[in-house]
Write a protein that holds these residues in place. Structure first.
Motif, PDB file in Angstrom:
ATOM      1  N   SER A  83      84.664 114.187  79.806  1.00  0.00           N
ATOM      2  CA  SER A  83      85.260 114.495  81.102  1.00  0.00           C
ATOM      3  C   SER A  83      84.423 115.573  81.776  1.00  0.00           C
ATOM      4  N   ILE A  84      84.695 115.830  83.031  1.00  0.00           N
ATOM      5  CA  ILE A  84      83.983 116.886  83.762  1.00  0.00           C
ATOM      6  C   ILE A  84      84.557 118.244  83.344  1.00  0.00           C
ATOM      7  N   PRO A  85      83.718 119.160  82.809  1.00  0.00           N
ATOM      8  CA  PRO A  85      84.231 120.494  82.446  1.00  0.00           C
ATOM      9  C   PRO A  85      84.715 121.248  83.679  1.00  0.00           C
ATOM     10  N   ARG A  86      85.747 122.055  83.484  1.00  0.00           N
ATOM     11  CA  ARG A  86      86.283 122.868  84.572  1.00  0.00           C
ATOM     12  C   ARG A  86      86.044 124.362  84.358  1.00  0.00           C
ATOM     13  N   SER A  87      85.614 124.728  83.162  1.00  0.00           N
ATOM     14  CA  SER A  87      85.338 126.141  82.893  1.00  0.00           C
ATOM     15  C   SER A  87      84.123 126.250  81.978  1.00  0.00           C
ATOM     16  N   ILE A  88      83.432 127.393  82.105  1.00  0.00           N
ATOM     17  CA  ILE A  88      82.242 127.665  81.313  1.00  0.00           C
ATOM     18  C   ILE A  88      82.501 128.925  80.498  1.00  0.00           C
ATOM     19  N   THR A  89      82.146 128.877  79.212  1.00  0.00           N
ATOM     20  CA  THR A  89      82.405 130.020  78.328  1.00  0.00           C
ATOM     21  C   THR A  89      81.127 130.454  77.638  1.00  0.00           C
ATOM     22  N   LEU A  90      80.876 131.760  77.687  1.00  0.00           N
ATOM     23  CA  LEU A  90      79.781 132.368  76.932  1.00  0.00           C
ATOM     24  C   LEU A  90      80.389 133.474  76.082  1.00  0.00           C
ATOM     25  N   GLY A  91      80.362 133.296  74.763  1.00  0.00           N
ATOM     26  CA  GLY A  91      81.016 134.266  73.904  1.00  0.00           C
ATOM     27  C   GLY A  91      82.498 134.310  74.195  1.00  0.00           C
ATOM     28  N   THR A  92      83.019 135.490  74.561  1.00  0.00           N
ATOM     29  CA  THR A  92      84.437 135.617  74.897  1.00  0.00           C
ATOM     30  C   THR A  92      84.673 135.625  76.412  1.00  0.00           C
ATOM     31  N   ARG A  93      83.637 135.376  77.206  1.00  0.00           N
ATOM     32  CA  ARG A  93      83.771 135.393  78.667  1.00  0.00           C
ATOM     33  C   ARG A  93      83.936 133.962  79.189  1.00  0.00           C
ATOM     34  N   LYS A  94      85.045 133.701  79.872  1.00  0.00           N
ATOM     35  CA  LYS A  94      85.352 132.366  80.401  1.00  0.00           C
ATOM     36  C   LYS A  94      85.404 132.431  81.917  1.00  0.00           C
ATOM     37  N   VAL A  95      84.700 131.496  82.593  1.00  0.00           N
ATOM     38  CA  VAL A  95      84.619 131.490  84.056  1.00  0.00           C
ATOM     39  C   VAL A  95      84.939 130.086  84.562  1.00  0.00           C
ATOM     40  N   GLU A  96      85.869 129.990  85.518  1.00  0.00           N
ATOM     41  CA  GLU A  96      86.150 128.704  86.159  1.00  0.00           C
ATOM     42  C   GLU A  96      84.980 128.384  87.088  1.00  0.00           C
ATOM     43  N   ALA A  97      84.435 127.167  86.953  1.00  0.00           N
ATOM     44  CA  ALA A  97      83.260 126.812  87.748  1.00  0.00           C
ATOM     45  C   ALA A  97      83.204 125.311  87.957  1.00  0.00           C
ATOM     46  N   GLU A  98      82.428 124.927  88.950  1.00  0.00           N
ATOM     47  CA  GLU A  98      82.216 123.511  89.229  1.00  0.00           C
ATOM     48  C   GLU A  98      81.070 122.988  88.365  1.00  0.00           C
ATOM     49  N   CYS A  99      81.260 121.821  87.750  1.00  0.00           N
ATOM     50  CA  CYS A  99      80.210 121.217  86.918  1.00  0.00           C
ATOM     51  C   CYS A  99      79.875 119.827  87.440  1.00  0.00           C
ATOM     52  N   GLY A 134      66.029 131.191  77.776  1.00  0.00           N
ATOM     53  CA  GLY A 134      65.304 130.012  78.246  1.00  0.00           C
ATOM     54  C   GLY A 134      65.881 128.687  77.818  1.00  0.00           C
ATOM     55  N   SER A 135      66.753 128.682  76.788  1.00  0.00           N
ATOM     56  CA  SER A 135      67.345 127.428  76.322  1.00  0.00           C
ATOM     57  C   SER A 135      68.699 127.705  75.696  1.00  0.00           C
ATOM     58  N   LEU A 136      69.558 126.684  75.741  1.00  0.00           N
ATOM     59  CA  LEU A 136      70.914 126.846  75.221  1.00  0.00           C
ATOM     60  C   LEU A 136      71.433 125.541  74.623  1.00  0.00           C
ATOM     61  N   HIS A 137      72.330 125.674  73.657  1.00  0.00           N
ATOM     62  CA  HIS A 137      73.126 124.548  73.204  1.00  0.00           C
ATOM     63  C   HIS A 137      74.326 124.397  74.128  1.00  0.00           C
ATOM     64  N   LEU A 138      74.829 123.186  74.224  1.00  0.00           N
ATOM     65  CA  LEU A 138      76.078 122.932  74.938  1.00  0.00           C
ATOM     66  C   LEU A 138      77.067 122.310  73.978  1.00  0.00           C
ATOM     67  N   HIS A 139      78.316 122.722  74.096  1.00  0.00           N
ATOM     68  CA  HIS A 139      79.366 122.157  73.256  1.00  0.00           C
ATOM     69  C   HIS A 139      80.629 122.085  74.099  1.00  0.00           C
ATOM     70  N   GLN A 140      81.142 120.874  74.284  1.00  0.00           N
ATOM     71  CA  GLN A 140      82.323 120.697  75.119  1.00  0.00           C
ATOM     72  C   GLN A 140      83.537 120.377  74.262  1.00  0.00           C
ATOM     73  N   VAL A 141      84.636 121.048  74.540  1.00  0.00           N
ATOM     74  CA  VAL A 141      85.921 120.753  73.923  1.00  0.00           C
ATOM     75  C   VAL A 141      86.922 120.587  75.058  1.00  0.00           C
ATOM     76  N   GLU A 142      87.431 119.360  75.229  1.00  0.00           N
ATOM     77  CA  GLU A 142      88.311 119.008  76.344  1.00  0.00           C
ATOM     78  C   GLU A 142      87.603 119.352  77.657  1.00  0.00           C
ATOM     79  N   GLU A 143      88.168 120.250  78.471  1.00  0.00           N
ATOM     80  CA  GLU A 143      87.544 120.534  79.774  1.00  0.00           C
ATOM     81  C   GLU A 143      86.841 121.884  79.799  1.00  0.00           C
ATOM     82  N   GLU A 144      86.527 122.411  78.619  1.00  0.00           N
ATOM     83  CA  GLU A 144      85.844 123.699  78.532  1.00  0.00           C
ATOM     84  C   GLU A 144      84.442 123.495  77.942  1.00  0.00           C
ATOM     85  N   LEU A 145      83.432 124.047  78.603  1.00  0.00           N
ATOM     86  CA  LEU A 145      82.046 123.915  78.179  1.00  0.00           C
ATOM     87  C   LEU A 145      81.570 125.254  77.608  1.00  0.00           C
ATOM     88  N   TYR A 146      81.069 125.226  76.383  1.00  0.00           N
ATOM     89  CA  TYR A 146      80.623 126.446  75.709  1.00  0.00           C
ATOM     90  C   TYR A 146      79.093 126.503  75.703  1.00  0.00           C
TER      91      TYR A 146
END
Length: 451
Positions: A27-43, A70-82
């Motif tokens: 699905s389209i993620p609705r929030s982005i998370t880095l560590g313990t910081r979560k931000v609602e954003a458009e994806c 310069g590079s990152l892993h992505l991991h999605q759980v439901e509508e949250e992107l880590y």
């Protein structure tokens, strides 16, 4: 290993993230998370069909994403992107010097952080003084290019424990900090705590998988214990229960012909000494120097294989990868210095690779035996010790019959073997795997949080 995606920050007023075209999403993620910081954003999927992560500058700022990433892993759980994993490397011993902010260990940490670009992780080094509890941020140390930098970063997904000594981990302030980060924020620590030699041996002794590799080892309780083991074995070792780097180890032998007890050890000036005693009582009082018996262990002596009449043992590193599987990541022999009790470099020891010691067929047999022992012992230690264990440095020995023995296991293994020019690839691999396990643990933690 999982492949990361390149990161590009672009100018845009909105909180917007472009997903790589090859990223599989339900699905389209609705929030982005880095560590313990979560931000609602458009994806959105990248509009130019590119296989990179595009992050708008306001989103990067909101996440506190350092510009050097310069590079990152992505991991999605439901509508949250880590994003990440964001790995905090916790230590002590910081200085005020910009070139060497962690003292003589700065180079070691620099080399650890140097592998971040190929792994898609964000590792940073921090201490207890860097945490800003009220803001949920850490003033972390990063190494980008050729310099150290400090950036404010959210609390990490996982913490890699690299405290330098037992004294640091026993501090009341550290124990309180660790309890708070684990309890209130649910952040797991891996490789926590130095192993206590006796505790480790006692736990493994009841494990069939490990027991066959263990020399007889006991807490030093009385002189009669030492006398019994000397009668059973040709020599024994007396070691501090919480020692390291070979310090405080004494090799004790009874010579029937000379009717005397001999004690070989390294003194405060790192010189090897050999003393003769008429009885065990005087020897023990000399060795312990007023310290309690139970602060030492007694261990069966093994007649090790030799190189040019010098005993040798093996340092074997094992690491878990980003799928949580154990690997043998490095093997080297350590040849004892002339007359030395141990094979440590400070006592004149020399690092050699197996091909310098054995013919091809013998090398293959020895390597197979060492790998088998190290993997079996790694599984046993993981099953019998608390916490998440992601790397172990074993000191293993082999006797004339080829039997493998475990003398020590280290939760925070030193890296002295990697000075050997033939171990450069293993040096890099062990550093990569030390952080790759953080990726595995991060994903495991995220998925456990989902209801």
């Amino acid at each position: 290993m999982l492949k990361p995606f390149k990161v590009e920050v672009f100018q845009e007023e909105r909180l917007l993230l472009y997903l790589p075209v090859s990223f599989n999403r339900d699905s389209i993620p609705r929030s982005i998370t880095l560590g313990t910081r979560k931000v609602e954003a458009e994806c959105r999927t990248h509009p130019n069909g590119r296989n990179v992560i595009g992050i708008s500058s306001p989103l990067a700022d909101a996440l506190h994403l350092p510009s050097g990433v310069g590079s990152l892993h992505l991991h999605q759980v439901e509508e949250e992107l880590y994003l990440g994993a964001l790995i905090g490397v916790f230590t002590a011993g910081f200085t005020q010097f910009k070139m060497n902010p962690i003292g003589e260990r700065s180079r070691m940490f620099q080399r650890l952080l140097a592998v971040q670009g190929t792994l898609g992780v964000i590792p940073f080094v921090f201490g207890e003084h860097d945490i800003q509890w009220e803001d949920g941020l850490i003033h972390g140390l990063f190494h980008f290019g050729d310099q150290w930098e400090r950036h404010f970063i959210p609390f990490p997904t996982v913490i890699y424990d690299r405290l330098p000594n037992r004294r640091s981990e026993k501090k009341r302030s550290f124990l309180s900090l660790k309890e708070r980060l684990q309890g209130e924020y649910g952040i797991p620590w891996y490789n926590p705590g130095f192993f206590n030699k006796l505790d480790l041996f006692e736990r493994l002794a009841g494990d069939e998988e490990a027991a066959s590799f263990l020399p007889e080892t006991h807490q030093f309780q009385s002189i009669s214990d030492l006398e019994r083991m000397l009668a059973t074995y040709r020599h024994v070792y007396v070691k501090p229960a919480n020692g390291s780097l070979g310090n405080g180890i004494h090799k004790i032998t009874y010579d029937r012909g000379k009717d005397g007890y001999f004690c070989r050890f390294k003194d405060g000036d790192q010189q090897v000494r050999l003393l003769r005693f008429k009885n065990l009582e005087s020897l023990v009082h000399s060795v312990l120097k007023g310290r309690k018996f139970d602060s030492f262990i007694i261990q069966q002596g093994i007649d090790l294989i030799e190189d040019d009449h010098r005993p040798l043992d093996f340092r074997v590193h094992t690491n878990k990868d980003d799928e949580g599987r154990w690997h043998v990541s490095a093997i080297a022999a350590k040849v004892a210095g002339s007359g030395s009790v141990t094979t440590h470099a400070k006592a004149g020891g020399e690092v050699k690779v197996l091909s310098e010691l054995f013919a091809e067929d013998e090398r293959h047999v020895m390597e197979t035996r060492l790998k088998d022992a190290a993997i079996r012992l790694s599984h046993s230690i993981e099953a019998n010790m608390e916490g998440y264990v992601g790397e172990i440095g074993f000191d293993l020995g082999a006797d004339a019959s080829g039997r493998i023995w475990m003398f020590e296991a280290n939760s925070k293994p030193g890296r002295s073997i990697f000075t050997h020019p033939s171990l450069k690839a293993e040096d890099i691999l062990t550093r990569k795997l030390a952080l790759s396990f953080g990726v595995f643990l991060s994903r495991k933690t995220i998925e456990e949080l989902v209801p």
